[in-house]
Design a protein around this motif. Structure first.
Motif, PDB file in Angstrom:
ATOM      1  N   MET A   1       0.851  -1.183   0.000  1.00 29.54           N
ATOM      2  CA  MET A   1       0.000   0.000   0.000  1.00 29.54           C
ATOM      3  C   MET A   1       0.895   1.243   0.000  1.00 29.54           C
ATOM      4  SD  MET A   1      -2.965   1.171   2.666  1.00 29.54           S
ATOM      5  CE  MET A   1      -3.923  -0.242   2.243  1.00 29.54           C
ATOM      6  N   GLU A   2       0.581   2.134  -0.876  1.00 32.93           N
ATOM      7  CA  GLU A   2       1.354   3.363  -1.009  1.00 32.93           C
ATOM      8  C   GLU A   2       1.009   4.338   0.118  1.00 32.93           C
ATOM      9  OE1 GLU A   2       1.851   7.094  -4.103  1.00 32.93           O
ATOM     10  OE2 GLU A   2       0.706   5.343  -4.704  1.00 32.93           O
ATOM     11  N   VAL A   3       2.046   4.933   0.699  1.00 33.17           N
ATOM     12  CA  VAL A   3       1.860   5.945   1.743  1.00 33.17           C
ATOM     13  C   VAL A   3       2.241   7.290   1.158  1.00 33.17           C
ATOM     14  CG1 VAL A   3       2.631   6.737   4.014  1.00 33.17           C
ATOM     15  CG2 VAL A   3       2.307   4.305   3.597  1.00 33.17           C
ATOM     16  N   ARG A   4       1.412   8.276   1.416  1.00 28.61           N
ATOM     17  CA  ARG A   4       1.657   9.620   0.895  1.00 28.61           C
ATOM     18  C   ARG A   4       1.882  10.575   2.047  1.00 28.61           C
ATOM     19  NH1 ARG A   4      -1.690  11.190  -4.168  1.00 28.61           N
ATOM     20  NH2 ARG A   4      -0.034  12.673  -4.044  1.00 28.61           N
ATOM     21  N   ARG A   5       2.660  11.598   1.793  1.00 34.90           N
ATOM     22  CA  ARG A   5       2.900  12.657   2.773  1.00 34.90           C
ATOM     23  C   ARG A   5       2.009  13.829   2.377  1.00 34.90           C
ATOM     24  NH1 ARG A   5       5.519  13.598   7.438  1.00 34.90           N
ATOM     25  NH2 ARG A   5       6.447  15.651   7.654  1.00 34.90           N
ATOM     26  N   ILE A   6       1.089  14.202   3.281  1.00 35.48           N
ATOM     27  CA  ILE A   6       0.195  15.318   3.016  1.00 35.48           C
ATOM     28  C   ILE A   6       0.256  16.277   4.200  1.00 35.48           C
ATOM     29  CG2 ILE A   6      -1.339  13.917   1.600  1.00 35.48           C
ATOM     30  CD1 ILE A   6      -3.348  13.962   3.941  1.00 35.48           C
ATOM     31  N   THR A   7      -0.244  17.473   3.985  1.00 34.38           N
ATOM     32  CA  THR A   7      -0.338  18.453   5.055  1.00 34.38           C
ATOM     33  C   THR A   7      -1.784  18.911   5.149  1.00 34.38           C
ATOM     34  OG1 THR A   7       1.926  19.194   4.663  1.00 34.38           O
ATOM     35  CG2 THR A   7       0.492  20.690   5.893  1.00 34.38           C
ATOM     36  N   ASN A  22      -5.179   5.587  -0.039  1.00 32.39           N
ATOM     37  CA  ASN A  22      -6.627   5.425  -0.136  1.00 32.39           C
ATOM     38  C   ASN A  22      -7.368   6.214   0.950  1.00 32.39           C
ATOM     39  OD1 ASN A  22      -5.723   3.712   1.917  1.00 32.39           O
ATOM     40  ND2 ASN A  22      -7.320   2.212   1.552  1.00 32.39           N
ATOM     41  N   GLU A  23      -6.660   6.789   1.926  1.00 26.96           N
ATOM     42  CA  GLU A  23      -7.281   7.597   2.972  1.00 26.96           C
ATOM     43  C   GLU A  23      -7.090   9.098   2.764  1.00 26.96           C
ATOM     44  OE1 GLU A  23      -6.023   6.416   6.867  1.00 26.96           O
ATOM     45  OE2 GLU A  23      -6.476   4.311   6.495  1.00 26.96           O
ATOM     46  N   GLU A  24      -6.280   9.471   1.793  1.00 21.33           N
ATOM     47  CA  GLU A  24      -5.954  10.882   1.587  1.00 21.33           C
ATOM     48  C   GLU A  24      -7.192  11.743   1.360  1.00 21.33           C
ATOM     49  OE1 GLU A  24      -3.383  13.857  -1.344  1.00 21.33           O
ATOM     50  OE2 GLU A  24      -3.318  11.692  -1.689  1.00 21.33           O
ATOM     51  N   GLU A  25      -8.051  11.330   0.461  1.00 27.30           N
ATOM     52  CA  GLU A  25      -9.234  12.123   0.130  1.00 27.30           C
ATOM     53  C   GLU A  25     -10.124  12.319   1.362  1.00 27.30           C
ATOM     54  OE1 GLU A  25     -13.142  11.943  -2.794  1.00 27.30           O
ATOM     55  OE2 GLU A  25     -11.429  10.659  -3.225  1.00 27.30           O
ATOM     56  N   THR A  26     -10.299  11.267   2.135  1.00 32.81           N
ATOM     57  CA  THR A  26     -11.128  11.352   3.346  1.00 32.81           C
ATOM     58  C   THR A  26     -10.525  12.324   4.355  1.00 32.81           C
ATOM     59  OG1 THR A  26     -11.901   9.080   3.038  1.00 32.81           O
ATOM     60  CG2 THR A  26     -12.123  10.024   5.246  1.00 32.81           C
ATOM     61  N   LEU A  27      -9.233  12.240   4.569  1.00 35.95           N
ATOM     62  CA  LEU A  27      -8.578  13.148   5.524  1.00 35.95           C
ATOM     63  C   LEU A  27      -8.677  14.600   5.080  1.00 35.95           C
ATOM     64  CD1 LEU A  27      -5.505  10.989   6.466  1.00 35.95           C
ATOM     65  CD2 LEU A  27      -7.277  11.786   8.024  1.00 35.95           C
ATOM     66  N   ARG A  28      -8.481  14.837   3.812  1.00 32.85           N
ATOM     67  CA  ARG A  28      -8.600  16.214   3.308  1.00 32.85           C
ATOM     68  C   ARG A  28     -10.031  16.729   3.483  1.00 32.85           C
ATOM     69  NH1 ARG A  28      -4.071  18.007   0.989  1.00 32.85           N
ATOM     70  NH2 ARG A  28      -2.605  16.534   0.087  1.00 32.85           N
ATOM     71  N   LYS A  29     -11.005  15.876   3.195  1.00 32.03           N
ATOM     72  CA  LYS A  29     -12.406  16.257   3.334  1.00 32.03           C
ATOM     73  C   LYS A  29     -12.731  16.580   4.792  1.00 32.03           C
ATOM     74  CE  LYS A  29     -17.053  14.536   2.389  1.00 32.03           C
ATOM     75  NZ  LYS A  29     -17.849  13.408   1.874  1.00 32.03           N
TER      76      LYS A  29
END
Length: 95
Positions: A1-7, A22-29
């Protein structure tokens, strides 16, 4: 599973996170929802301290989560009762 670095920015602070892609969009929302809630609390309730606005957000989100959990529990119990009733009907038909 790919891990991304977001702020994610909440209440004027940046929070760098390592998240599964796969959780990035949910966290941003959710981050945007929190920001919106903070603005609403600040404008509607004369809140000047970000900590107070964050506490109100936590309370509202926690309450919403509890209501959803309670509703889900009731729905699960109702469905279980229906399935048990159907099983009894099927067993009666087999006899």
């Amino acid at each position: 599973m790919e891990v991304r670095r977001i702020t994610i920015t909440i209440a004027g602070r940046n929070y760098p996170l390592n998240v599964p892609s796969n959780e990035e969009e949910t966290l941003r929302k959710v981050g945007k929802q929190i920001e919106t809630m903070i603005k609403e609390f600040e404008s509607n309730f004369d809140i000047r301290d970000k900590q107070d606005a964050l506490a109100m957000c936590a309370l509202k989100l926690g309450t919403n989560a509890e209501v959803v959990q309670s509703t889900n529990d009731k729905n699960i119990n109702a469905s279980l009762q229906r399935v048990q009733h159907l099983n009894k009907l099927l067993e009666a038909m087999e006899k």
